[in-house]
Write a protein that holds these residues in place. Structure first.
Motif, mmCIF file in Angstrom:
data_model
loop_
_atom_site.group_PDB
_atom_site.id
_atom_site.type_symbol
_atom_site.label_atom_id
_atom_site.label_comp_id
_atom_site.label_asym_id
_atom_site.label_seq_id
_atom_site.Cartn_x
_atom_site.Cartn_y
_atom_site.Cartn_z
ATOM 1 N N THR A 48 5.955 7.648 1.032
ATOM 2 C CA THR A 48 6.196 6.416 1.773
ATOM 3 C C THR A 48 5.316 5.278 1.269
ATOM 4 O OG1 THR A 48 6.619 7.787 3.725
ATOM 5 C CG2 THR A 48 6.408 5.429 4.098
ATOM 6 N N ARG A 95 13.152 3.236 8.175
ATOM 7 C CA ARG A 95 12.518 3.008 6.876
ATOM 8 C C ARG A 95 13.614 2.803 5.844
ATOM 9 N NH1 ARG A 95 8.808 8.324 7.298
ATOM 10 N NH2 ARG A 95 10.911 9.103 7.481
ATOM 11 N N LYS A 121 -0.558 11.356 -2.209
ATOM 12 C CA LYS A 121 -0.729 9.931 -1.913
ATOM 13 C C LYS A 121 -1.535 9.241 -3.014
ATOM 14 C CE LYS A 121 -2.945 6.786 1.296
ATOM 15 N NZ LYS A 121 -3.817 6.657 2.454
ATOM 16 N N LYS A 162 8.576 -0.469 5.503
ATOM 17 C CA LYS A 162 8.259 0.877 5.024
ATOM 18 C C LYS A 162 9.427 1.377 4.187
ATOM 19 C CE LYS A 162 4.982 2.202 8.497
ATOM 20 N NZ LYS A 162 4.719 2.933 9.710
ATOM 21 N N ARG A 214 0.841 -1.196 0.000
ATOM 22 C CA ARG A 214 0.000 0.000 0.000
ATOM 23 C C ARG A 214 0.877 1.247 0.000
ATOM 24 N NH1 ARG A 214 -2.097 1.357 5.850
ATOM 25 N NH2 ARG A 214 -0.366 0.567 7.045
ATOM 26 N N GLN A 257 -0.235 6.363 -5.713
ATOM 27 C CA GLN A 257 -0.955 5.088 -5.805
ATOM 28 C C GLN A 257 -1.370 4.827 -7.250
ATOM 29 O OE1 GLN A 257 -1.951 2.625 -3.302
ATOM 30 N NE2 GLN A 257 -2.203 1.619 -5.264
ATOM 31 N N GLU A 283 4.672 0.795 1.474
ATOM 32 C CA GLU A 283 4.841 -0.385 2.302
ATOM 33 C C GLU A 283 4.939 -1.587 1.370
ATOM 34 O OE1 GLU A 283 2.870 -0.892 6.460
ATOM 35 O OE2 GLU A 283 1.595 -1.901 4.998
ATOM 36 N N LEU A 307 1.394 4.755 1.710
ATOM 37 C CA LEU A 307 1.062 5.387 2.980
ATOM 38 C C LEU A 307 0.957 6.907 2.862
ATOM 39 C CD1 LEU A 307 3.410 3.267 5.273
ATOM 40 C CD2 LEU A 307 0.970 2.933 4.853
ATOM 41 N N SER A 308 1.751 7.476 1.943
ATOM 42 C CA SER A 308 1.738 8.926 1.711
ATOM 43 C C SER A 308 2.368 9.181 0.350
ATOM 44 C CB SER A 308 2.520 9.652 2.809
ATOM 45 O OG SER A 308 3.908 9.439 2.646
#
Length: 143
Positions: free
Chosen positions: A11, A73, A47, A26, A5, A51, A13, A7-8
């Motif tokens: 960032t 991270r 974000k 992360k 996913r 994505q 994951e 996260l921002s």
């Protein structure tokens, strides 16, 4: 590597070991300082756009001299289909370029991408809705 996913805007994951949710890692995009998610509308936009860029396709993570940050991270340049996503985020005006310690491999490229967005008035550089506070300053003030 498949992204679990986003996260921002800076960032991700990723799964360290397949099928083990608790072993996610992360990953911080090197050279990218995206607005905090609470910095509306820019945090959420960054974000969502990251994505969208990644979609369902795998990415390649490239390390530099310093592999991790102070929050443990993994620091990486994220590649997909020959494109450097760190650069793309900056080129679209979704984040600020921030050099990270020893990790300087693509600094010129990233800085040029930010300059393009700034000159073109894209994203956070749009004069009608510019980002008023750098992400680092925002996080310090609103912890």
């Amino acid at each position: 590597m498949n992204i679990q996913r986003v996260l921002s805007g800076q960032t991700l994951e990723v799964a360290a070991v397949q099928n083990q949710a608790d072993s996610n890692i992360k990953v911080q995009l090197i050279g990218v300082s995206a607005p905090d998610l609470r910095q509306r509308p820019w945090g959420e936009l960054a974000k969502e756009r990251l994505q969208e860029m990644i979609g369902e396709k795998p990415v390649l993570l490239e390390s530099d001299l310093e592999p991790k940050d102070q929050f443990d991270r993994q620091l990486a340049y994220v590649w997909q289909d020959g494109k450097l996503l760190n650069e793309q985020v900056l080129r679209e005006g979704l984040a600020l370029f921030r050099p990270r310690s020893l990790n300087r491999k693509y600094d010129e490229r990233l800085e040029r991408a930010q300059e393009y967005a700034r000159v073109m008035g894209l994203g956070i550089w749009n004069p009608d809705q510019a980002l008023r506070l750098p992400p680092e300053q925002f996080r310090q003030q609103y912890r």
